[in-house]
Motif scaffolding. Sequence first.
Motif, PDB file in Angstrom:
ATOM      1  N   UNK A 438     -35.347  65.401 106.752  1.00 13.99           N
ATOM      2  CA  UNK A 438     -36.043  66.600 106.259  1.00 13.99           C
ATOM      3  C   UNK A 438     -36.634  66.341 104.881  1.00 13.99           C
ATOM      4  N   UNK A 439     -35.872  65.708 103.985  1.00 10.84           N
ATOM      5  CA  UNK A 439     -36.381  65.425 102.642  1.00 10.84           C
ATOM      6  C   UNK A 439     -37.562  64.455 102.687  1.00 10.84           C
ATOM      7  N   UNK A 440     -37.507  63.481 103.579  1.00 13.52           N
ATOM      8  CA  UNK A 440     -38.609  62.523 103.675  1.00 13.52           C
ATOM      9  C   UNK A 440     -39.867  63.193 104.220  1.00 13.52           C
ATOM     10  N   UNK A 441     -39.712  64.100 105.172  1.00 14.09           N
ATOM     11  CA  UNK A 441     -40.865  64.841 105.680  1.00 14.09           C
ATOM     12  C   UNK A 441     -41.463  65.744 104.603  1.00 14.09           C
ATOM     13  N   UNK A 442     -40.614  66.368 103.808  1.00 12.35           N
ATOM     14  CA  UNK A 442     -41.126  67.212 102.724  1.00 12.35           C
ATOM     15  C   UNK A 442     -41.887  66.387 101.693  1.00 12.35           C
ATOM     16  N   UNK A 443     -41.400  65.201 101.410  1.00  9.98           N
ATOM     17  CA  UNK A 443     -42.103  64.327 100.463  1.00  9.98           C
ATOM     18  C   UNK A 443     -43.480  63.944 100.998  1.00  9.98           C
ATOM     19  N   UNK A 444     -43.569  63.575 102.274  1.00 10.40           N
ATOM     20  CA  UNK A 444     -44.867  63.214 102.855  1.00 10.40           C
ATOM     21  C   UNK A 444     -45.792  64.415 102.940  1.00 10.40           C
ATOM     22  N   UNK A 445     -45.223  65.592 103.204  1.00 10.19           N
ATOM     23  CA  UNK A 445     -46.058  66.791 103.295  1.00 10.19           C
ATOM     24  C   UNK A 445     -46.665  67.175 101.958  1.00 10.19           C
ATOM     25  N   UNK A 446     -46.062  66.763 100.865  1.00 12.31           N
ATOM     26  CA  UNK A 446     -46.630  67.040  99.540  1.00 12.31           C
ATOM     27  C   UNK A 446     -47.458  65.869  99.011  1.00 12.31           C
ATOM     28  N   UNK A 447     -47.138  64.646  99.425  1.00  9.00           N
ATOM     29  CA  UNK A 447     -47.827  63.456  98.901  1.00  9.00           C
ATOM     30  C   UNK A 447     -49.257  63.363  99.435  1.00  9.00           C
ATOM     31  N   UNK A 448     -49.424  63.434 100.756  1.00  7.57           N
ATOM     32  CA  UNK A 448     -50.747  63.190 101.339  1.00  7.57           C
ATOM     33  C   UNK A 448     -51.753  64.277 100.988  1.00  7.57           C
ATOM     34  N   UNK A 449     -51.420  65.560 101.062  1.00 12.86           N
ATOM     35  CA  UNK A 449     -52.425  66.557 100.641  1.00 12.86           C
ATOM     36  C   UNK A 449     -52.802  66.465  99.169  1.00 12.86           C
ATOM     37  N   UNK A 450     -51.839  66.083  98.324  1.00 10.14           N
ATOM     38  CA  UNK A 450     -52.139  66.019  96.897  1.00 10.14           C
ATOM     39  C   UNK A 450     -53.200  64.971  96.598  1.00 10.14           C
ATOM     40  N   UNK A 451     -53.125  63.818  97.243  1.00  9.85           N
ATOM     41  CA  UNK A 451     -54.045  62.731  96.918  1.00  9.85           C
ATOM     42  C   UNK A 451     -55.302  62.714  97.794  1.00  9.85           C
TER      43      UNK A 451
END
Length: 459
Positions: A438-451
């Motif tokens: 769950x934490x890894x999915x949350x990190x990817x969900x914030x990383x890709x849209x930001x950049x």
Amino acid sequence: MTASRLRNASMTIQELFKEYDIRLRPSFGYEPLLLDIEIRLASFDSISEVNMDYTLTLYLNQYWRDERLVFGNKSDEIILTGDIIDKFWLPDTFFPNDKSAYLHDVTEKNKMIRLYGNGDILYGMRFTSTLACMMDLRRYPLDRQNCTIEVESYGYTQADLIMRWKNGRASILDLDKAQFPQFTILDYDTISYGIYLATGVYQRLSLSFILQRNIGYFLFQTYLPSILIVMLSWVSFWINHEATSARVTLGITTVLTMTTISTGVRSSLPRISYVKAIDIYLLMCFVFVFAALLEYAAVNYLYWGKKAKRRKQKCQREKSREKAPNDHELVHIDANRDSPIVGLYSNTSVNRRKLLVTSSDDNRQTNHIIDTQSPRIRPLVRANPALYPSSYNRNQQPRRTRRFINYLRTRTINLRHSIPHVQDVNDIDRWSRLCFPILFLLFNASYWPYYIVRPQKFT
């Protein structure tokens, strides 16, 4: 140009150069010369993030008019190549952001002059140049770069020569046919401005490219392997916690693999001080992998720590059974009690012991009080700070220290009791199977849209 007028082309050229002075620019002493620039891109060869430059091959065409070379109508033209080009006045055009360049000379030097009858001149050449491009790699490899081709006259100021794009944006030809490895040309723009230097004001032309880096290469070479390594580290949560060699080997292997991937990425980038987007992703992947290894360390410590504690408690119980008194003799120690006389006290552990001896013969119990030490007399007057000031001050500091240590010990015990205790170490693995993904999915969900979604600004 008719055959009668150019019956002998060599004679015509000789006539043109009779009073031609190569040292003087056209329209010398009058208005500034207008120099039109046109660029046709042949290919983008490479781009280097380490050296902050890119290499391309292009055709540079320059147009101007020289009244001294009028020999007919505009429709009349003569194409000249070879050494005769050096007999013409040529503009001293150069590229300010150029690092290195060479003119192609196979099979001959790739340069030519086309002379029109009304004095218009086209001077073209083909060369390969390596140009500087200061890149902002904070979003690497999800970045966009702004690289330029700058053209300027080296010696002639705006008072003598004015450079301009021949047809504005249409002066850049074959841009859609140019292929750039790892990049896509999103847009371009042509700019003209004056630059102030110590020797005067010069006209500078700039062709600006907006380059979008293609993410496909990095997805398969960096991002996807990193994601798989992180997922591989989660396999240890399904392995029995007693299989120490398997879980430790898996954790160390994933950590070393992530280190290798990070080292390979850094080797292809310059040593810059700021953090890049790929550094953040690889760092977080390393944190997840390392956390999976630490999770097993916590499981292993709790499991074997509880086992050792139970073993210790079992040994203490066995020792207490061995030291327990038998049916024939029982030793009872009185409670600690002070003497009613001031200055006297009794120590039951040393001074007085009551022995209860049971005889097996007559079933009678006799009590014997044995005084092992006579009472000591202590001073009747307690310590007075006024009578003994030095000793009183010396004793105050150790007392404060003892109080502080006791306070810290009490707080530590309370904190330890407030922490929830794990009854079964398998619960840690069960929670890790859920929390880590769950934490890894949350990190990817914030990383890709930001950049990707957030726009990038260029200075």
